[in-house]
Write an enzyme that holds these catalytic residues in place. Structure first.
Site, PDB file in Angstrom:
ATOM      1  N   LYS A  17       0.862  -1.187   0.000  1.00 17.93           N
ATOM      2  CA  LYS A  17       0.000   0.000   0.000  1.00 17.93           C
ATOM      3  C   LYS A  17       0.891   1.226   0.000  1.00 17.93           C
ATOM      4  O   LYS A  17       1.800   1.347   0.834  1.00 17.93           O
ATOM      5  CB  LYS A  17      -0.885   0.002   1.227  1.00 17.93           C
ATOM      6  CG  LYS A  17      -1.648   1.294   1.408  1.00 17.93           C
ATOM      7  CD  LYS A  17      -2.751   1.109   2.381  1.00 17.93           C
ATOM      8  CE  LYS A  17      -2.665   2.107   3.497  1.00 17.93           C
ATOM      9  NZ  LYS A  17      -3.855   2.102   4.318  1.00 17.93           N
TER      10      LYS A  17
HETATM   11  C1  R5P Z   1      -3.342   5.340   8.290  1.00 19.99           C
HETATM   12  O1  R5P Z   1      -3.416   5.457   9.479  1.00 19.99           O
HETATM   13  C2  R5P Z   1      -3.738   4.126   7.637  1.00 19.99           C
HETATM   14  O2  R5P Z   1      -2.710   3.331   7.160  1.00 19.99           O
HETATM   15  C3  R5P Z   1      -4.785   4.296   6.596  1.00 19.99           C
HETATM   16  O3  R5P Z   1      -5.316   3.026   6.410  1.00 19.99           O
HETATM   17  C4  R5P Z   1      -4.339   4.824   5.251  1.00 19.99           C
HETATM   18  O4  R5P Z   1      -3.705   6.040   5.360  1.00 19.99           O
HETATM   19  C5  R5P Z   1      -5.486   4.854   4.250  1.00 19.99           C
HETATM   20  O5  R5P Z   1      -6.435   5.756   4.621  1.00 19.99           O
HETATM   21  P1  R5P Z   1      -6.634   7.153   3.858  1.00 19.99           P
HETATM   22  O6  R5P Z   1      -7.236   6.805   2.522  1.00 19.99           O
HETATM   23  O7  R5P Z   1      -7.556   7.912   4.730  1.00 19.99           O
HETATM   24  O8  R5P Z   1      -5.285   7.769   3.693  1.00 19.99           O
END
Ligand code: R5P
Length: 303
Positions: free
Chosen positions: A203
């Site tokens: 990710k």
């Molecule tokens: C952060 O705390 C997490 O890894 C989130 O899952 C990640 O940042 C994805 O969330 P967003 O789309 O809100 O950035």
């Protein structure tokens, strides 16, 4: 025990017909074991090869951020539209209904918060991940952070090793941090390091220039985080650009649950990720759902 009498003799051996062999649809995971492939195929739709992961693990570093104050009220109604949910074990046990029957990307590390230094993490217990029926183990890796690079890469390595023992794939999460840039050069390095250390999926963040290079130099699938809340059309454009340049999906949080129509938004994101929608089509989906509470087209509901 099977009855031993009156059995019909076996005769359909398909002599001359080679046994059907099926390749695996996710890049870089062809040589993974059955358990890992099976779990990845729960997260990623084998038809499109992609996934819409709904991330709401933010509380583990941010506390009750906007949209996550009452996960039972805001997130649970969205879960049915996601291919996979990404959360902590605390939220899983306390709020997410086990009957939701969605694969879980379990936040597998924990440590510091936004109040101190991020990314000083420890790992959870693999047996707890097994108890929770996790389909992915999500671990933060802070490449380029002089204080936490080594410890977070070791965390990734340990997670991959533990996951391999039980057939659970690892999601390497490239970290956020004040001094970590998000250009293609950095993201290529960070994603590649995660893959080289055995992560099955990475990710990371989308970047405006050369994101296709980030995807192409990473030997396993990439999903993108949404990042901070954007206007809905911009968030859909971000998702579309990432998918068009080879991302295997999104792991999106704030741009869904902070939207003024979270269901409309996740349906619109699905249109982009799974159904090849243009930004206009996806935005129309979001607006129609917001105005009428239903989708503009049938395929939108194709969860
Ligand atoms: C952060 O705390 C997490 O890894 C989130 O899952 C990640 O940042 C994805 O969330 P967003 O789309 O809100 O950035």
């Amino acid at each position: 025990m099977a009855d031993n009498e009156g059995n019909i003799d076996a005769k359909d051996f398909g002599i001359g017909i080679p046994q059907k062999q099926e390749g695996f649809f996710l890049k870089g995971n062809e040589n993974a074991c059955y358990g890992i492939k099976s779990r990845l195929a729960q997260v990623f739709n084998p038809r499109s090869g992609r996934a819409v992961m709904l991330a709401f693990d933010h509380g583990f570093i941010m506390g009750p951020t906007s949209g996550l104050e009452r996960i039972d009220l805001t997130i649970n109604p969205l879960i049915e539209y996601a291919d996979c949910i990404m959360c902590t074990r605390g939220i899983l046990r306390s709020i997410v209904p086990p009957t939701c029957n969605k694969p879980v990307s379990l936040r597998f590390d924990s440590g510091t918060t936004i109040l101190t230094s991020l990314n000083d993490e420890t790992l959870e217990d693999i047996e707890d991940a097994v108890r929770l029926n996790a389909s992915l183990l999500a671990v933060m890796v802070a490449i380029g952070d002089p204080d936490h690079e080594g410890s977070t890469i070791r965390n990734l390595t340990k997670t991959v090793d533990m996951g391999l023992r039980y057939g659970i794939p690892t999601l390497g999460v490239t970290a956020v941090g004040k001094n970590l840039t998000r250009d293609a050069r950095y993201l290529s390095l960070a994603t590649r390091v995660c893959a080289e250390n055995g992560a099955n999926v990475i990710k990371t963040y989308y970047c405006d220039e050369h994101f296709d290079q980030v995807v192409n130099s990473c030997p396993v699938p990439i999903v993108i985080a949404g990042g901070k809340k954007l206007p809905e059309r911009d968030a859909l454009t971000l998702a579309k650009n990432a998918i068009d340049q080879g991302a295997a999906g999104v792991d999106m949080g704030r741009n869904i649950f902070q939207s003024d129509s979270p269901v409309g938004m996740i349906l619109a994101v699905r249109e982009v990720v799974h159904n090849g929608a243009t930004v206009d089509q996806a935005y129309d989906c979001y607006q129609t759902y917001k105005a009428e509470g239903k989708c503009p087209n049938a395929c939108c509901c194709n969860k």
